[in-house]
Write a protein that holds these residues in place. Structure first.
Motif, mmCIF file in Angstrom:
data_model
loop_
_atom_site.group_PDB
_atom_site.id
_atom_site.type_symbol
_atom_site.label_atom_id
_atom_site.label_comp_id
_atom_site.label_asym_id
_atom_site.label_seq_id
_atom_site.Cartn_x
_atom_site.Cartn_y
_atom_site.Cartn_z
ATOM 1 N N ASP A 122 0.487 -1.417 0.450
ATOM 2 C CA ASP A 122 -0.085 -0.210 -0.017
ATOM 3 C C ASP A 122 1.117 1.111 -0.159
ATOM 4 N N THR A 123 2.265 1.037 -0.111
ATOM 5 C CA THR A 123 3.278 2.499 0.096
ATOM 6 C C THR A 123 2.918 2.862 -1.510
ATOM 7 N N ALA A 328 -7.508 0.607 18.786
ATOM 8 C CA ALA A 328 -7.065 -0.503 17.410
ATOM 9 C C ALA A 328 -6.228 1.071 16.595
ATOM 10 N N CYS A 329 -5.860 -0.461 15.876
ATOM 11 C CA CYS A 329 -4.949 0.029 14.786
ATOM 12 C C CYS A 329 -5.747 -0.607 13.545
ATOM 13 N N VAL A 334 -4.090 2.825 7.361
ATOM 14 C CA VAL A 334 -2.556 3.070 8.180
ATOM 15 C C VAL A 334 -1.581 2.253 7.079
ATOM 16 N N PRO A 335 -0.330 2.800 6.927
ATOM 17 C CA PRO A 335 1.133 1.611 7.073
ATOM 18 C C PRO A 335 1.980 0.923 7.874
ATOM 19 N N TYR A 336 0.986 1.206 9.157
ATOM 20 C CA TYR A 336 1.439 0.481 10.388
ATOM 21 C C TYR A 336 2.630 -0.572 9.787
ATOM 22 N N TYR A 337 2.839 -1.847 9.081
ATOM 23 C CA TYR A 337 3.075 -2.623 8.911
ATOM 24 C C TYR A 337 4.597 -2.155 7.670
ATOM 25 N N PRO A 365 -1.821 11.135 17.274
ATOM 26 C CA PRO A 365 -1.501 9.192 16.732
ATOM 27 C C PRO A 365 -1.729 9.034 15.810
ATOM 28 N N ARG A 366 -0.708 8.356 15.025
ATOM 29 C CA ARG A 366 -0.442 8.047 13.616
ATOM 30 C C ARG A 366 -1.227 6.612 13.201
ATOM 31 N N TYR A 367 -1.331 5.097 14.650
ATOM 32 C CA TYR A 367 -1.836 4.310 13.870
ATOM 33 C C TYR A 367 -2.725 4.555 14.051
ATOM 34 N N TYR A 368 -2.638 4.125 16.153
ATOM 35 C CA TYR A 368 -3.887 3.592 17.181
ATOM 36 C C TYR A 368 -4.788 5.345 17.246
ATOM 37 N N LYS A 369 -5.802 4.456 17.566
ATOM 38 C CA LYS A 369 -7.158 5.498 18.201
ATOM 39 C C LYS A 369 -8.238 4.576 18.741
#
Length: 373
Positions: A122-123, A328-329, A334-337, A365-369
């Motif tokens: 997904d990048t 949760a993410c 979001v590009p977590y991995y 926050p970038r990933y979690y909310k």
């Protein structure tokens, strides 16, 4: 007789000089100082570089030895045994999204010609090149399209090694398979330091070092910020999958993150650096009173307390569920991995915000909310 003796002297002198020359060639000019990573070493010789990947399942063994030679120079004589890799890497095949993102991070996405598991990539830059057909879709990593790999002129494969597993027909192509064991590092900065090796392979050493040093500085600053907290909340993570709940061990990568972010991990006493499958009842008994619950998932719609309860009603027995402290993410959005392996400071900042929001009052926050109803 004198002539024969003289001949032997000259012969053995020549052999001795040749052996001495080979030994001299194998003495490194310098050895890189690898500060955090345990999985690789780098020795620099006058006309080649030795990169050794340690076996993550048996640290007394070398998994692979790669001999890095500038592609514009002849292959030198006297090198030790190993796989010759021409650098900078070109015509790269990547087997997963993490390594495609690393190549893109080092501004070398244009050197990727093929990818496996492309549906997970997904990048944005990689996705665009895939959609345009610039990067060929090679199918599944377990059974890649070897014919297409040959057609696109693949020169090297980036793949993650697994214990007692090979690479099938790809091994017969005669091109180097770089076994990228970064995911087996026990610490966040240990994994991130693999960026220096990838920079060396891609001819982006200066850029890689710059990114890693910024990452290191940010990570250590955040860990220092969380170090002095008076209260450390308790935390557990993930959820059941099928009949088991895979719980990270106390020596795991994620356990290090929780500690550095100022929390006490409920399964810190679970041995091992990997994950252990546990029964739901075992997890409930251990983590029922934990303060915070962290979940990663991949869905088209955001998870809520209602959907979490619908998925499995006994989840509502956890205090973190009752007290509305589930974070949760959604990795679908979001590009977590893709990001956190080489930028653990991004994830650490999120976790510090989750555990101690007062330390980062203006942070988004970038990933979690937090889950909503």
């Amino acid at each position: 007789m004198k002539q024969f003796t003289c001949f032997l002297f000259v012969f053995w002198t020549a052999v001795s000089c040749t052996q001495s020359k080979k030994q001299a060639d194998n003495i490194p000019v310098s050895v890189d100082n690898i500060q955090y990573s345990k999985g690789y070493t780098i020795e620099r010789h006058s006309d080649y570089i030795v990169a050794e990947i340690h076996d993550p399942w048996d640290t007394t063994r070398i998994l692979q030895r790669y001999l890095l030679v500038d592609r514009n120079k002849d292959i030198p004589a006297g090198m030790p045994k190993g796989t010759v890799v021409r650098t900078p890497l070109r015509n790269i095949v990547v087997y997963n999204s993490v390594h495609s993102s690393i190549v893109e991070l080092l501004q070398a996405a244009g050197n990727i010609v093929g990818a496996c598991e492309s549906r997970y990539m997904d990048t944005p830059v990689i996705r665009e090149l895939l959609d345009k057909g610039v990067i060929a879709d090679l199918g599944e990593a377990t059974a890649p399209n070897i014919e297409k790999m040959v057609d696109i002129g693949a020169e090297v494969i980036l793949a993650s090694p697994f214990r007692n597993a090979g690479y099938g027909p790809a091994e017969k192509l005669g091109i180097p398979i770089l076994e990228c064991a970064d995911y087996m590092e026990a610490t966040p900065l240990g994994r991130a330091e693999w960026l220096r090796l990838y920079g060396l392979l891609l001819g982006r050493e200066e850029l890689a070092d710059s990114i890693f040093r910024a990452t290191e500085s940010n990570y250590l600053s955040l860990a220092k910020l969380a170090e002095g907290v008076e209260h450390r909340p308790t935390v557990f993570s993930e959820k059941r999958f099928g009949s088991s709940w895979h719980v990270p061990g106390g020596g795991s990568y994620m356990a290090h993150f929780f500690k550095d972010a100022g929390a006490d991990y409920m399964f810190a006493d679970l041995p091992g650096a990997g994950s252990t499958p546990l029964a739901f009842e075992t997890v409930l008994d251990k983590a029922i009173h934990a303060n915070i619950w962290l979940i990663k998932y991949n869905q088209s719609a955001d998870m809520t307390y209602t959907t979490l309860r619908t998925e499995y009603v006994p989840y509502e027995n956890f205090d973190a569920f009752k007290n509305k402290r589930v974070y949760a993410c959604n990795t679908a959005f979001v590009p977590y991995y893709e990001e956190f392996p080489m930028r653990p400071d991004y994830l650490l900042k999120d976790l510090v915000w989750v555990f101690h929001p007062e330390l980062l009052p203006d942070y988004t926050p970038r990933y979690y909310k937090k889950l909503t109803e």
